[in-house]
Scaffold this motif. Structure first.
Motif, PDB file in Angstrom:
ATOM      1  N   THR A  30       0.682  -1.001  -0.022  1.00  0.00           N
ATOM      2  CA  THR A  30       0.164   0.545   0.347  1.00  0.00           C
ATOM      3  C   THR A  30       0.608   1.953   0.161  1.00  0.00           C
ATOM      4  N   THR A  31       1.904   1.352   0.101  1.00  0.00           N
ATOM      5  CA  THR A  31       2.748   2.293   0.627  1.00  0.00           C
ATOM      6  C   THR A  31       3.001   2.397  -0.681  1.00  0.00           C
ATOM      7  N   ALA A  34       0.293   4.532  -2.404  1.00  0.00           N
ATOM      8  CA  ALA A  34       0.002   5.685  -1.904  1.00  0.00           C
ATOM      9  C   ALA A  34       0.997   6.585  -2.452  1.00  0.00           C
ATOM     10  N   THR A  40      -0.465  10.300   0.812  1.00  0.00           N
ATOM     11  CA  THR A  40       0.463   9.626   1.932  1.00  0.00           C
ATOM     12  C   THR A  40      -0.510   8.474   2.024  1.00  0.00           C
ATOM     13  N   HIS A  41       0.310   8.030   2.940  1.00  0.00           N
ATOM     14  CA  HIS A  41       0.110   6.310   3.378  1.00  0.00           C
ATOM     15  C   HIS A  41      -1.888   5.940   3.836  1.00  0.00           C
ATOM     16  N   HIS A  45      -5.491   5.479   2.806  1.00  0.00           N
ATOM     17  CA  HIS A  45      -6.891   4.177   4.074  1.00  0.00           C
ATOM     18  C   HIS A  45      -7.678   4.818   3.809  1.00  0.00           C
TER      19      HIS A  45
END
Length: 206
Positions: A30-31, A34, A40-41, A45
């Motif tokens: 997910t990083t 992003a 941003t991470h 979310h």
């Protein structure tokens, strides 16, 4: 949701799609999604929750594309069935060419995550049986008229889809060993598209 939020949400989905198609679910981060989306991470979310939820959105989209690719095989009932199958074969080939990662992506996820079969089964059960019944009725009418050889509609659709999908599953090998020197990949695929359709036509024509 305002325009900015919609744009951010779309950017994340597009970045996730690229990441998942390239690496599959397990290897994707997910990083990295992003970073690709330019957010941003925490923002990722906020808009889409967990990696699993984000993946399911992408996978569901691709499964529906797969369903659409099947239905392209038999469209425009006003045309003679042989002409329609030929056009459908070529349209299906073009569809896969526009989404070349789709077959490999779906197969890889089914191998590594068998539970995803439920998602595919739900789509197939809503589409394929009715499609097969309709095609079989048309085939039977043409067989009765003596215009084509008999064939089971399931076999016909499987043969047609398999011929086209194989080209893109095997494309990395074809690039190394099969595509003739001096021929572009685009020209090779165009040649195969017409040959695949002709294989089915030769099976059906009397």
């Amino acid at each position: 949701m305002n325009v900015k939020d919609k744009n951010t949400e779309q950017a994340i989905l597009e970045a996730a799609e690229r990441e998942f198609l390239e690496k599959g679910f397990d290897a994707s981060k997910t990083t990295q999604i992003a970073s690709r989306a330019g957010v941003t991470h925490a923002m990722l979310h906020y808009y889409h929750g967990t990696k699993e939820k984000l993946f399911n959105m992408v996978f569901d989209k691709k499964i529906n594309l797969l369903k659409e690719s099947i239905t392209t095989l038999v469209q425009n009932s006003e045309l003679p069935i042989l002409e329609r199958i030929k056009i459908g074969m070529e349209s299906h080939f073009d569809f896969i060419a526009a989404n070349p990662e789709l077959p490999r992506f779906v197969i890889n996820e089914l191998i590594h995550k068998p539970k995803r079969r439920e998602m595919i089964e739900s789509v197939i059960k809503k589409t394929v049986p009715q499609l097969i019944d309709r095609v079989q009725q048309e085939i039977d009418r043409e067989v009765a008229r003596g215009s084509i050889h008999p064939i089971d509609a399931t076999v016909l659709l499987l043969d047609a889809a398999s011929l086209n999908i194989f080209m893109f599953l095997a494309l990395p090998l074809l690039r190394m060993f099969i595509i003739p020197p001096g021929m572009s990949e685009k020209d090779f695929l165009e040649m195969r598209k017409k040959e695949n359709a002709e294989v089915i036509m030769r099976r059906l024509k009397k």
